[in-house]
Design an enzyme around this catalytic site. Structure first.
Site, mmCIF file in Angstrom:
data_model
loop_
_atom_site.group_PDB
_atom_site.id
_atom_site.type_symbol
_atom_site.label_atom_id
_atom_site.label_comp_id
_atom_site.label_asym_id
_atom_site.label_seq_id
_atom_site.Cartn_x
_atom_site.Cartn_y
_atom_site.Cartn_z
ATOM 1 N N LYS A 98 -2.094 1.178 -2.858
ATOM 2 C CA LYS A 98 -2.319 0.036 -3.767
ATOM 3 C C LYS A 98 -1.738 0.287 -5.154
ATOM 4 O O LYS A 98 -1.395 -0.663 -5.870
ATOM 5 C CB LYS A 98 -3.789 -0.364 -3.811
ATOM 6 C CG LYS A 98 -4.787 0.624 -4.277
ATOM 7 C CD LYS A 98 -6.269 0.185 -3.984
ATOM 8 C CE LYS A 98 -6.572 -1.238 -4.003
ATOM 9 N NZ LYS A 98 -7.953 -1.575 -3.546
ATOM 10 N N GLY A 156 -8.745 -7.967 4.150
ATOM 11 C CA GLY A 156 -9.775 -6.935 4.012
ATOM 12 C C GLY A 156 -10.103 -6.328 5.364
ATOM 13 O O GLY A 156 -10.916 -6.844 6.116
ATOM 14 N N LYS A 190 -13.337 -5.475 6.963
ATOM 15 C CA LYS A 190 -14.132 -4.376 6.373
ATOM 16 C C LYS A 190 -15.158 -4.875 5.364
ATOM 17 O O LYS A 190 -16.103 -4.174 5.022
ATOM 18 C CB LYS A 190 -13.209 -3.350 5.724
ATOM 19 C CG LYS A 190 -12.588 -3.807 4.405
ATOM 20 C CD LYS A 190 -11.596 -2.783 3.873
ATOM 21 C CE LYS A 190 -10.927 -3.282 2.601
ATOM 22 N NZ LYS A 190 -9.843 -2.411 2.150
ATOM 23 N N HIS A 203 -6.823 -13.814 -6.232
ATOM 24 C CA HIS A 203 -7.651 -12.737 -5.672
ATOM 25 C C HIS A 203 -9.051 -12.856 -6.276
ATOM 26 O O HIS A 203 -9.204 -13.366 -7.387
ATOM 27 C CB HIS A 203 -7.026 -11.377 -6.017
ATOM 28 C CG HIS A 203 -7.510 -10.257 -5.159
ATOM 29 N ND1 HIS A 203 -8.762 -9.711 -5.288
ATOM 30 C CD2 HIS A 203 -6.915 -9.598 -4.131
ATOM 31 C CE1 HIS A 203 -8.897 -8.740 -4.391
ATOM 32 N NE2 HIS A 203 -7.804 -8.658 -3.672
ATOM 33 N N GLY A 213 -3.184 -5.018 4.708
ATOM 34 C CA GLY A 213 -2.506 -3.939 3.982
ATOM 35 C C GLY A 213 -2.390 -2.741 4.914
ATOM 36 O O GLY A 213 -1.378 -2.511 5.568
ATOM 37 N N GLY A 214 -3.553 -2.046 5.086
ATOM 38 C CA GLY A 214 -3.555 -0.912 6.018
ATOM 39 C C GLY A 214 -3.162 -1.338 7.416
ATOM 40 O O GLY A 214 -2.504 -0.588 8.152
ATOM 41 N N ASP A 223 -1.344 -5.331 -5.105
ATOM 42 C CA ASP A 223 -2.769 -5.153 -4.930
ATOM 43 C C ASP A 223 -3.488 -5.547 -6.226
ATOM 44 O O ASP A 223 -2.861 -5.676 -7.291
ATOM 45 C CB ASP A 223 -3.103 -3.722 -4.521
ATOM 46 C CG ASP A 223 -4.147 -3.726 -3.403
ATOM 47 O OD1 ASP A 223 -4.095 -2.859 -2.528
ATOM 48 O OD2 ASP A 223 -5.001 -4.640 -3.416
ATOM 49 N N GLU A 224 -4.808 -5.698 -6.118
ATOM 50 C CA GLU A 224 -5.543 -6.304 -7.243
ATOM 51 C C GLU A 224 -5.621 -5.397 -8.472
ATOM 52 O O GLU A 224 -5.917 -5.864 -9.571
ATOM 53 C CB GLU A 224 -6.958 -6.709 -6.811
ATOM 54 C CG GLU A 224 -7.934 -5.590 -6.566
ATOM 55 C CD GLU A 224 -7.739 -4.902 -5.240
ATOM 56 O OE1 GLU A 224 -6.943 -5.382 -4.414
ATOM 57 O OE2 GLU A 224 -8.368 -3.857 -5.036
ATOM 58 N N LYS A 249 2.186 -9.108 -1.434
ATOM 59 C CA LYS A 249 1.493 -9.232 -2.720
ATOM 60 C C LYS A 249 1.232 -7.856 -3.323
ATOM 61 O O LYS A 249 1.080 -6.858 -2.615
ATOM 62 C CB LYS A 249 0.187 -10.013 -2.573
ATOM 63 C CG LYS A 249 -0.866 -9.336 -1.731
ATOM 64 C CD LYS A 249 -2.164 -10.140 -1.654
ATOM 65 C CE LYS A 249 -3.027 -9.887 -2.839
ATOM 66 N NZ LYS A 249 -3.537 -8.513 -2.978
ATOM 67 N N GLN A 267 -3.757 -11.753 6.131
ATOM 68 C CA GLN A 267 -2.972 -10.673 5.538
ATOM 69 C C GLN A 267 -3.626 -9.326 5.779
ATOM 70 O O GLN A 267 -4.851 -9.219 5.912
ATOM 71 C CB GLN A 267 -2.717 -10.916 4.061
ATOM 72 C CG GLN A 267 -3.925 -10.966 3.170
ATOM 73 C CD GLN A 267 -3.542 -11.121 1.702
ATOM 74 O OE1 GLN A 267 -2.683 -11.916 1.316
ATOM 75 N NE2 GLN A 267 -4.219 -10.352 0.861
ATOM 76 N N LYS A 296 0.871 -1.189 0.000
ATOM 77 C CA LYS A 296 0.000 0.000 0.000
ATOM 78 C C LYS A 296 0.901 1.231 0.000
ATOM 79 O O LYS A 296 1.969 1.212 0.627
ATOM 80 C CB LYS A 296 -0.901 0.030 1.254
ATOM 81 C CG LYS A 296 -1.840 -1.172 1.390
ATOM 82 C CD LYS A 296 -3.020 -1.122 0.463
ATOM 83 C CE LYS A 296 -3.907 -2.325 0.684
ATOM 84 N NZ LYS A 296 -5.064 -2.380 -0.206
#
Ligand code: CAP
Ligand code: MG
Length: 389
Positions: A133, A317, A286, A246, A340-341, A159-160, A157, A338, A131
């Site tokens: 992303k 998420g 989330k 993903h 990210g934020g 991001d999508e 990873k 996993q 991030k």
């Protein structure tokens, strides 16, 4: 043999009539009688059970072309969603007979094989998503990846939405990240996967994967619902690295509990097509989700299934060190958690966030609450304070 599909249905018809309409439309029928239909009766689907809001349809195996996942979906998840007589309909699960399952090789790298590469056997894997992303340069991406692995993470990873854009050419990104991961491994002994997002057109995806592996990638990632199951299967048959899958776009048809497609049949198809890891939803994060469905996806990915290798469910998420526990209580040891934020947003930065995630997993393994464990682990303590405020 037959393929059995289970549907939730809301309709003004009787449930029996609605089930018959699905069976007809998805096999040999249409809206009106057709003379020659009698010639095709051996391919006609039948209603096994129809009661309340649930319909179980049995499709003759011969209706399916072995190895052709797109065609399987056209049968069990096709026109029926548009039938005017059905107000809502959701595909809840599909049970395939052994011959159709084994028309697919499944994962070349399953849980055991991926663990062997990392040398991590007795705990969940811990990962992060780079991030922001999108927008970082290859070099900036490598710095973040290196910080995450120095904090103990097993998987980094893309991001999508990051693929091969002008601001971060994929080859340069892979070379930079893998050089940094190799440096960290030399210094610390810590191995980590870097899942490179190779999502692109079907005609190019295998070349792109081979190209990034040539640049040193040790894992590839694909957005299976935007790229397609065939793209995943081309990768799993063509490349010799694990595949992170993903599920972006899934929310368009998974989140309404009464209409669309459950993640459970998607999980079965991803295992058949050869994914190593699949996002199946967090138990507390989330994204809107359903805990029972998470359990069903977990079991579809990991239970014995005609010898196909088991697949890691991925909890992601909105995950952060303070909500790791419910995800591990749900998925157990053989999963990937996993954030990210929840890593890069830590008050002490990426390495601090990574350490806090690792400590949250250690706490679960030790049977300790995160709060108790945080008393002797400062990065976790800082995370709990930061995200509880
Ligand atoms: C998580 C994530 C993943 C979600 C997708 C994101 O980031 O990178 O794509 O996990 O949801 O872009 O939201 P955060 P799911 O950790 O910062 O939320 O895993 O449910 O498919
Ligand atoms: Mg993402």
């Amino acid at each position: 043999m037959e393929v059995i599909a289970k549907y939730y249905v809301e309709t003004d018809l009787s449930i029996e009539k609605a089930a018959e309409a699905i069976a007809a439309e998805q096999s040999t029928g249409t809206w009106t009688e057709v003379e020659r239909e009698k010639l095709t009766s051996d391919l006609a689907a039948r209603v096994v059970r129809a009661e309340g809001n649930f319909a179980y349809i049995a499709f003759p195996e011969e209706l399916f072309e072995p190895g052709n996942i797109p065609q399987y979906l056209s049968v069990v998840a096709g026109n029926l969603f548009g039938l005017g007589d059905l107000k809502k309909v959701r595909l809840l699960d599909v049970i395939f007979p052994q011959t159709l399952v084994l028309a697919h090789k499944g994962p070349r790298f399953g849980i055991k094989e991926a663990r062997k590469i990392l040398g991590v056997f007795d705990r969940p894997l811990v990962g992060t998503i780079i991030k922001p992303k999108v927008g970082l340069s290859p070099e900036e991406t490598a710095v973040v990846a290196g910080q995450a692995v120095r904090g103990g993470l097993d998987l980094i990873k893309d991001d999508e939405t990051l693929t091969d854009q002008s601001f971060c050419p994929i080859d340069e990104r892979v070379v930079a990240v893998m050089a940094e991961l190799s440096k960290v491994e030399d210094e610390t002994g810590k191995k980590a996967f870097y899942a490179v997002n190779v999502t692109c057109g079907a005609e190019e995806i295998l070349d792109r994967a081979e190209d990034v592996i040539g640049c040193g990638a040790n894992m590839v990632m694909v957005d299976v619902l935007t790229a397609g199951f065939s793209a995943l299967e081309v990768l799993s048959r063509g490349v010799k690295v694990p595949i992170h899958v993903h599920r972006t776009m899934h929310g368009a048809f998974t989140r309404d509990r009464h209409h669309g497609i459950s993640m459970v049949p998607i999980s079965r198809l991803v295992r058949m097509a050869g994914g190593t890891n699949l996002h199946t939803g967090s138990y507390l994060g989330k994204m809107a989700g359903d805990m029972e469905e998470n359990d069903q996806c977990r079991d579809a990915l990991r239970d014995d299934w005609y010898g196909l290798r088991p697949v890691f469910p991925v909890a992601s998420g909105g995950v952060h060190p303070g909500n790791v526990r419910p995800n591990l209580e749900g998925y157990g040891n053989d999963c990937i958690v996993q954030a990210g934020g929840g890593v890069h947003g830590h008050p002490w930065g990426t390495t601090g966030g990574a350490r806090a995630m690792v400590q949250a997993v250690e706490a679960w393994k030790a049977g300790s609450s995160a709060e108790e464990y945080a008393k002797s682990h400062k990065e976790l303590d800082a995370a709990l304070k930061f995200w509880s405020s």
